[in-house]
Design a protein around this motif. Structure first.
Motif, mmCIF file in Angstrom:
data_model
loop_
_atom_site.group_PDB
_atom_site.id
_atom_site.type_symbol
_atom_site.label_atom_id
_atom_site.label_comp_id
_atom_site.label_asym_id
_atom_site.label_seq_id
_atom_site.Cartn_x
_atom_site.Cartn_y
_atom_site.Cartn_z
ATOM 1 N N GLY A 15 40.698 -83.187 120.031
ATOM 2 C CA GLY A 15 40.106 -84.054 121.038
ATOM 3 C C GLY A 15 39.838 -83.403 122.374
ATOM 4 N N SER A 16 39.733 -82.080 122.403
ATOM 5 C CA SER A 16 39.491 -81.454 123.706
ATOM 6 C C SER A 16 38.091 -81.780 124.226
ATOM 7 C CB SER A 16 39.711 -79.940 123.635
ATOM 8 O OG SER A 16 38.757 -79.321 122.825
ATOM 9 N N ASN A 17 37.129 -81.956 123.333
ATOM 10 C CA ASN A 17 35.794 -82.361 123.799
ATOM 11 C C ASN A 17 35.797 -83.806 124.276
ATOM 12 O OD1 ASN A 17 33.694 -80.161 123.451
ATOM 13 N ND2 ASN A 17 34.799 -80.039 121.496
ATOM 14 N N HIS A 177 35.247 -73.222 122.699
ATOM 15 C CA HIS A 177 35.652 -74.547 123.187
ATOM 16 C C HIS A 177 35.340 -74.704 124.679
ATOM 17 C CE1 HIS A 177 38.406 -76.187 119.893
ATOM 18 N NE2 HIS A 177 37.705 -77.209 120.316
ATOM 19 N N GLU A 180 31.914 -75.585 125.056
ATOM 20 C CA GLU A 180 31.644 -76.943 124.562
ATOM 21 C C GLU A 180 32.011 -77.985 125.609
ATOM 22 O OE1 GLU A 180 32.276 -76.291 119.759
ATOM 23 O OE2 GLU A 180 33.904 -77.141 120.926
HETATM 24 C C1 GRF Z 1 34.805 -78.160 118.123
HETATM 25 O O1 GRF Z 1 34.912 -76.774 118.089
HETATM 26 C C2 GRF Z 1 33.492 -78.604 117.570
HETATM 27 O O2 GRF Z 1 32.485 -77.668 117.734
HETATM 28 C C3 GRF Z 1 33.781 -78.791 116.101
HETATM 29 O O3 GRF Z 1 35.092 -79.284 116.059
HETATM 30 C C4 GRF Z 1 35.811 -78.819 117.192
HETATM 31 C C5 GRF Z 1 36.466 -80.017 117.808
HETATM 32 O O4 GRF Z 1 37.387 -79.684 118.797
HETATM 33 N N1 GRF Z 1 32.805 -79.681 115.504
HETATM 34 P P1 GRF Z 1 38.093 -80.828 119.630
HETATM 35 O O5 GRF Z 1 38.748 -81.805 118.645
HETATM 36 O O6 GRF Z 1 37.092 -81.496 120.491
HETATM 37 O O7 GRF Z 1 39.143 -80.110 120.436
#
Ligand code: GRF
Length: 223
Positions: A15-17, A177, A180
């Motif tokens: 869930g870091s995004n 990340h 992202e």
């Molecule tokens: C990210 O690297 C995204 O590109 C991929 O899954 C990962 C999710 O990371 N689809 P997070 O759960 O948002 O930390």
């Protein structure tokens, strides 16, 4: 309730995004409001992040729907519609969505993938595949999802990440990340400001427009 486009976020893991998007949405003037988080996994740390930000979160595991993706995705579509979600963001969602689900939110589902698409699409191990291939530059892609083509939808944003000597999957993944966390909120902002214009499969980013005009421009450009 906060103003802005109502966004639903699909998650499966860390869930870091989601965290980056929550932080962006909490900043003044951000044009989106995260209305709902849905996880397909009960143990996803992303659920704790949603809780910390006070965002309603629900778990919709496949097992609850007889291991039938169409049934689960149908329920998820209905739940998102009930929450009046306008934009869906897949932020580390680890299932391929059914074509029916994708068609229910045309040009309104964003996905983030940890490679520079079209390289290393179509799988869950893109970072490892890029390292194994020996690429010198990798990165991340935010794209629109469309029925029929996994990781092949129109590209909104990409951010490059150099591969260093001695990189491991973990070290490269972490640097991807970090990009992202910039790209996902930026793509959401662009979508919500009505600045994403499709020309076939090519996305053009329009210059900023007056807020009052943005939503009608979005509707015009995506129909
Ligand atoms: C990210 O690297 C995204 O590109 C991929 O899954 C990962 C999710 O990371 N689809 P997070 O759960 O948002 O930390």
């Amino acid at each position: 309730m906060s103003a802005g486009v109502r966004v639903g976020v699909l998650v499966s893991g860390r869930g870091s995004n989601l965290e980056a998007l929550c932080a962006a949405a909490a900043s003044p003037g951000f044009p989106a409001h995260i209305s709902l988080v849905i996880s397909n996994r009960r143990d996803a740390p992303a659920l704790e992040i949603a809780g910390r930000w006070g965002i309603p979160a629900e778990v919709m595991p496949l097992s609850q729907y007889g291991h039938d993706d169409r049934a689960r995705d149908g329920a998820m579509r209905d739940r998102l519609r009930l929450a009046e979600v306008e934009l869906v963001v897949c932020a580390g969602y680890n299932r391929i969505l059914t074509d029916e689900f994708l068609a229910a939110f045309p040009d309104a589902i964003l996905n983030v993938h940890p490679s520079l698409l079209p390289a290393f699409g179509g799988g869950m191990h893109a970072v490892e595949a890029a390292l194994d291939h020996g690429v010198k530059i990798s990165g991340c892609t935010v794209q629109l999802l469309e029925p029929g083509i996994t990781d092949g939808g129109p590209i909104i944003l990409q951010r490059a990440v150099p591969v260093h000597e001695g990189d491991t999957v973990e070290s490269l993944q972490e640097r991807i990340h970090e990009q992202e966390w910039i790209a996902v909120p930026e793509a959401v902002r662009l979508w919500c400001e009505g600045r994403i214009r499709r020309e076939g499969r090519v996305v053009r980013i329009a210059p900023p427009v007056e807020v009052a005009d943005a939503r009608s421009s979005q509707a015009d450009s995506l129909t």
